[in-house]
Design an enzyme around this catalytic site. Structure first.
Site, PDB file in Angstrom:
ATOM      1  N   SER A   1     -71.196 -57.264  21.539  1.00 15.28           N
ATOM      2  CA  SER A   1     -70.054 -56.810  20.742  1.00 15.28           C
ATOM      3  C   SER A   1     -70.347 -56.955  19.256  1.00 15.28           C
ATOM      4  O   SER A   1     -70.083 -56.042  18.464  1.00 15.28           O
ATOM      5  CB  SER A   1     -68.809 -57.625  21.093  1.00 15.28           C
TER       6      SER A   1
ATOM      7  N   TYR B   1     -64.836 -58.557  28.189  1.00 16.71           N
ATOM      8  CA  TYR B   1     -64.399 -58.116  29.510  1.00 16.71           C
ATOM      9  C   TYR B   1     -63.962 -59.294  30.387  1.00 16.71           C
ATOM     10  O   TYR B   1     -62.934 -59.224  31.072  1.00 16.71           O
ATOM     11  CB  TYR B   1     -65.528 -57.354  30.206  1.00 16.71           C
TER      12      TYR B   1
ATOM     13  N   TYR C   1     -65.388 -53.916  23.368  1.00 19.07           N
ATOM     14  CA  TYR C   1     -65.695 -55.187  24.025  1.00 19.07           C
ATOM     15  C   TYR C   1     -67.023 -55.082  24.769  1.00 19.07           C
ATOM     16  O   TYR C   1     -67.469 -53.995  25.141  1.00 19.07           O
ATOM     17  CB  TYR C   1     -64.583 -55.599  24.999  1.00 19.07           C
ATOM     18  N   CYS C   2     -67.646 -56.248  24.968  1.00 22.61           N
ATOM     19  CA  CYS C   2     -68.797 -56.355  25.872  1.00 22.61           C
ATOM     20  C   CYS C   2     -68.397 -57.330  26.975  1.00 22.61           C
ATOM     21  O   CYS C   2     -67.207 -57.476  27.253  1.00 22.61           O
ATOM     22  CB  CYS C   2     -70.063 -56.808  25.123  1.00 22.61           C
ATOM     23  N   PHE C   3     -69.342 -58.007  27.590  1.00 19.93           N
ATOM     24  CA  PHE C   3     -68.959 -58.852  28.718  1.00 19.93           C
ATOM     25  C   PHE C   3     -68.183 -60.088  28.280  1.00 19.93           C
ATOM     26  O   PHE C   3     -67.117 -60.382  28.812  1.00 19.93           O
ATOM     27  CB  PHE C   3     -70.192 -59.274  29.520  1.00 19.93           C
TER      28      PHE C   3
END
Length: 364
Positions: free
Chosen positions: A104, A125, A96-98
């Site tokens: 991602s 996130y 995952y990214c933000f």
């Protein structure tokens, strides 16, 4: 090809302690992540800053172009090597990214080009964090909390650690909750603290039965209890541990002196000397509340106990100091707070009696 993780699968991620590959920058990870997350960033802090500046002044396309410029062959190989190692160790995981967006997808694209199939978390996130905040709210409302109360040194933490169903708040915070409560390990970020509590609640909701928590003030070191949890604990019924002051002092000396000594072994001075200075520093935090004269008297007693420990390894000289702190400071403060509580007391007794009662209640 494995499917990406949709919002209806979030709960299972946390129930299963699914390994999570966090591709945000290290500065983002340090502010808050999840218990099973490992930081393997797409961009380091400097790259993230440069791309963010380009995005602000020139837009998304220019920012993406800069990103590919910064992704030299060497950088790509370093990233892919780290990602490959993680996926081989954790084939059941995901990334995952933000927000589950560009970073991602870029990471997933680079991994696929290298022959690695790995799913991403839709929403990233931010969505996972919001899910856990909701789970924390639900847990505070639905879990049948019981607070283990009692004066400092009564053995409340031991009961929490022995209970079948409990949330170990001090364990999560890596702090014992008093001025002397440092454990030698860094405390988690506030977000990490909240996330871990929420994950524990999700797991506890899978079965019925009372959930025990130790009575805490708003702050455990620098970690603050979430307001909704603090309110739930104040309203929850209590079980009260009642132990004699000398027994409590001996337990504190065991925990804060005898068992603490090993963590001071790597310092420049002896473990006894390093521990002694740490205890004096903690006592200094109470100077205003004790008053200057009483603080000096107790500090002199503490220094004598430190010298005794260094000389022959005996910690007995700490017991009178601890008893004085309990009777003159900690007990009065705790009694004041307890007098303001209106919640029911389900049981009270010695440490052994309460321990037996807690075991009987497990699963009920």
């Amino acid at each position: 090809m494995r499917q990406n993780i949709s919002p209806d699968q979030y709960r299972q991620l946390f129930l299963n302690d699914t390994p999570l590959m966090d591709v945000r920058a290290p500065v983002e990870f340090a502010k808050g992540a999840f218990p099973a997350a490992t930081n393997l960033p797409l961009l380091d802090d400097r790259q993230r800053e440069l791309i963010g500046t380009r995005y602000k002044h020139a837009g998304q396309e220019a920012a993406i172009e800069l990103g590919w410029e910064l992704a030299t062959d060497e950088v790509r190989q370093q990233r892919i090597s780290a990602w490959r190692e993680f996926t081989e160790q954790h084939p059941e995981g995901c990334l995952y990214c933000f927000r589950g967006g560009l970073r991602s997808r870029t990471t997933q694209q680079l991994m696929r080009q290298a022959g690695i199939d790995y799913p991403l978390v839709e929403g990233g996130y931010k969505a996972l964090r919001n899910f856990l905040l909701g789970a924390l709210d639900e847990g505070c409302e639905r879990l049948p909390l019981v607070v283990i109360a009692g004066h400092t040194g009564s053995g409340k933490t031991e009961l929490i650690q022995r209970a079948t169903r409990a949330i170990d708040l001090e364990g999560i915070a890596r702090h014992r909750g008093s001025s002397f409560g440092r454990t030698g390990r860094p405390q988690p970020a506030q977000i990490d603290f909240e996330n871990r509590i929420a994950v524990d609640m999700i797991k506890l909701e899978q079965a019925s039965g009372r959930v025990f928590v130790e009575d805490e003030s708003r702050l455990i070191g620098r970690c603050a209890l979430p307001p909704n949890l603090q309110q739930a604990m104040q309203a929850a019924p209590r079980v009260v541990v009642e132990e004699p002051v000398e027994a409590r002092a001996r337990r504190i000396v065991r925990d804060y002196v005898n068992e603490a000594l090993p963590r001071f072994e790597d310092g420049e001075c002896s473990p006894a000397e390093a521990l002694g200075e740490s205890l004096r520093d903690s006592l200094s935090r109470l100077q205003k509340r004790l008053g200057g004269l009483r603080h000096r008297q107790l500090d002199e007693q503490l220094q004598a106990a430190n010298a005794e420990l260094a000389r022959n390894g005996s910690a007995d000289a700490y017991i009178p100091v601890v008893m004085a702190l309990l009777t003159e400071y900690y007990d009065g403060m705790y009694d004041y707070l307890m007098a303001k509580r209106e919640s029911a007391v389900l049981f009270r007794g010695s440490l052994d009696e309460v321990g037996e009662w807690v075991q009987q209640q497990s699963g009920n």
